[in-house]
Enzyme design. Structure first.
Site, PDB file in Angstrom:
ATOM      1  N   ASP A  19      62.928   6.402 -21.076  1.00 10.61           N
ATOM      2  CA  ASP A  19      62.517   5.054 -20.668  1.00 10.61           C
ATOM      3  C   ASP A  19      61.765   5.072 -19.331  1.00 10.61           C
ATOM      4  O   ASP A  19      61.922   4.169 -18.498  1.00 10.61           O
ATOM      5  CB  ASP A  19      63.729   4.121 -20.581  1.00 10.61           C
ATOM      6  CG  ASP A  19      63.321   2.649 -20.664  1.00 10.61           C
ATOM      7  OD1 ASP A  19      62.178   2.369 -21.066  1.00 10.61           O
ATOM      8  OD2 ASP A  19      64.138   1.780 -20.295  1.00 10.61           O
ATOM      9  N   HIS A  79      59.768   0.674 -21.699  1.00 13.40           N
ATOM     10  CA  HIS A  79      59.790  -0.536 -22.520  1.00 13.40           C
ATOM     11  C   HIS A  79      58.955  -1.675 -21.910  1.00 13.40           C
ATOM     12  O   HIS A  79      58.724  -2.686 -22.571  1.00 13.40           O
ATOM     13  CB  HIS A  79      61.234  -0.991 -22.778  1.00 13.40           C
ATOM     14  CG  HIS A  79      61.937  -1.560 -21.582  1.00 13.40           C
ATOM     15  ND1 HIS A  79      62.814  -0.824 -20.816  1.00 13.40           N
ATOM     16  CD2 HIS A  79      61.922  -2.799 -21.040  1.00 13.40           C
ATOM     17  CE1 HIS A  79      63.312  -1.587 -19.856  1.00 13.40           C
ATOM     18  NE2 HIS A  79      62.787  -2.794 -19.975  1.00 13.40           N
ATOM     19  N   SER A 115      63.073  -4.885 -14.765  1.00 12.56           N
ATOM     20  CA  SER A 115      62.898  -3.573 -15.401  1.00 12.56           C
ATOM     21  C   SER A 115      61.759  -2.805 -14.748  1.00 12.56           C
ATOM     22  O   SER A 115      60.640  -3.306 -14.588  1.00 12.56           O
ATOM     23  CB  SER A 115      62.607  -3.745 -16.885  1.00 12.56           C
ATOM     24  OG  SER A 115      63.712  -4.316 -17.537  1.00 12.56           O
TER      25      SER A 115
END
Length: 500
Positions: free
Chosen positions: A275, A244, A354
């Site tokens: 992911d 993402h 992230s």
């Protein structure tokens, strides 16, 4: 007057000829007064000791040897008479205006009409000093002299004292101004505790070792620039991050290293359902991270989350492993659904973390920070509340190897689908579909069977089955506990890769 030769009327002290005094009137001599021309009267003076001369002026005192004396007494206006001083003529030693105390000649000698213009003002003849009567030498106190050893030693001593005084004054002034003159804070230094010595196994030592391998990832997209974190997986420049972070990008990315330098990067491949994404950067001397074993983690193990939360690069937060195999289903509306059995931690993780590494107490990467839970309303930006989740590194490594090798990742499947919880006591997931010749069919599972546990992990949500299966690599064998009717049974299922 000692030193004066008067035999021929020449005075050697004047440096020239001195005319004899004029005789008084009636004495057959020139008139009294100076001749009109200096040196015109060359009348010789009487010889010394010849006695009084008739008609010759005499002084009021005793006869001067070698000098004429007058029988008639003093003559007014004549040298040596008692009629008073004569201007421009020397007088007796008794003093007065014409006194010769300082010099044998009068002060207006330059105005003497008898003076030889080429002669000096006076000729001083030093007197003869009798032996043994020499005056004591006198030293001029103002005259400069050679410095003594005491003076030479005194100068540096005084200079050092002045310099020390000045330095002390300045030091005191600065100390008072800087607050050093206030009360002393704290106690005496003590031995540094073991936790503050930053040993390699300490959290500070771990952070120092891992930080050079952590990067900030920036990806350009149509909506702007997406920013996240990543870490170096190989020495030739492969970097692991979240899908993402690079999703929706134009393919152009850049990497900011720990030292602040940057380098362009390209997207190698990505797997939206796990992911995980891989990008490549070209730079020599890269230091890849050390990988750990996420299956060996235990709840309570210390961990560090490293990344760039809210664009704050090189941020390190600490926590523990809060839970294991926390099945996650995430994704944006309209986007892919992501499944994974996550490592839950209370280390502070925020937007920008992230893709960054989650490392254990030995500095080995055990997870990829991916998502957080937050108590915010729809549309508000989420923040850390101590519920962060990371993709297990064993799963991330497998997906990364697939992407580097083939450009895409394989998905692990069981060959069955659950339609929801049973709602009965004991829980479990009822199978709604079993693929023919699939792993579940090969293990004897049938539609209607209730899956209770996989490798001892209870199944309560349909997400649990998909997320937990994808934790394992294709070909892995898992133990499935299920219930058929009222009987409980176990079977072994060999997982496979998705045919896609």
């Amino acid at each position: 007057m000692g030193g004066t030769d008067v035999t021929d009327g020449w005075d050697w002290r004047r440096g020239g000829e001195t005319p004899a005094p004029a005789r008084p009137p009636g004495a057959g001599a020139p008139s009294v007064g100076p001749p009109t021309t200096p040196g015109a009267d060359r009348t010789p003076l009487p010889s010394p000791g010849s006695g009084p001369t008739p008609g010759w002026p005499a002084s009021s005192g005793p006869p001067t040897p070698g000098w004429p004396a007058s029988p008639v007494g003093p003559t007014p206006g004549w040298p040596g008479s008692s009629g008073g001083p004569t201007p421009g003529w020397p007088t007796s030693a008794a003093g007065g205006p014409n006194s010769a105390e300082a010099s044998p000649w009068w002060s207006d000698a330059l105005a003497d009409p008898w003076r030889d213009p080429a002669a000096p003002t006076a000729v001083v003849v030093p007197g003869v000093v009798a032996p043994g009567t020499e005056p004591e030498p006198v030293t001029d106190p103002d005259a400069p002299g050679r410095p003594t050893l005491r003076h030479l030693l005194l100068i540096p001593v005084i200079t050092a004292l002045l310099a020390g005084t000045l330095g002390g004054a300045l030091g005191y002034a600065f100390a008072v101004r800087g607050g050093a003159g206030a009360a002393v804070l704290g106690g005496a230094p003590a031995e540094v505790p073991a936790l503050a010595q930053r040993k390699p196994e300490s959290l500070a030592g771990v952070a120092e070792r891992v930080l050079p391998s952590v990067v900030t990832v920036r990806v350009s997209s149509l909506g702007g620039t997406s920013e996240g974190s990543g870490f170096i997986a190989t020495a030739d420049g492969h970097v692991i991050t979240n899908d993402h972070v690079v999703a929706g990008g134009t393919g152009k990315a850049s990497v900011v290293f720990n030292d602040g330098s940057t380098a362009p990067a390209t997207i190698v491949g990505q797997d939206p359902e796990s992911d995980i994404a891989v990008i490549k950067v070209s730079r020599p001397g890269l230091r890849p991270v050390e990988f750990g074993d996420s299956d060996a983690l235990a709840v309570g193990d210390p961990v560090l989350a490293i990344g760039s939360p809210l664009s704050l690069a090189n941020t390190v937060t600490a926590g523990i492993v809060s839970a294991l195999d926390r099945t996650m289903q995430a994704g944006e509306p309209g986007g892919p659904v992501r499944y994974y059995a996550a490592i839950q931690t209370d280390a502070a993780v925020n937007h920008g973390n992230s893709g960054g590494p989650l490392v254990d107490g030995a500095g080995r990467v055990v997870g990829v920070n991916s998502t957080i839970k937050s108590l915010v309303a729809e549309g508000q930006e989420a923040g850390n509340i101590g519920l962060a989740f990371a993709i297990p590194i064993n799963q991330a490594k497998r997906v990364t190897q697939d992407i580097i090798g083939t450009g895409k990742a394989r998905r692990t499947v069981i060959g069955a689908r659950a339609d929801g919880p049973t709602g009965v006591v004991g829980g479990g997931l009822r199978l709604a579909e079993v693929e023919p010749s699939g792993p579940a069919d090969g293990a004897g599972l049938k539609v209607g069977d209730v899956i209770l546990k996989i490798n001892g992990r209870p199944m309560t949500e349909p997400t649990d089955l998909t997320a937990l299966v994808r934790k394992y690599a294709p070909g892995s064998v898992v133990t499935v506990e299920y219930r058929r009717g009222s009987a409980r049974q176990n079977t072994s299922v060999t997982l496979a890769a998705d045919a896609k």
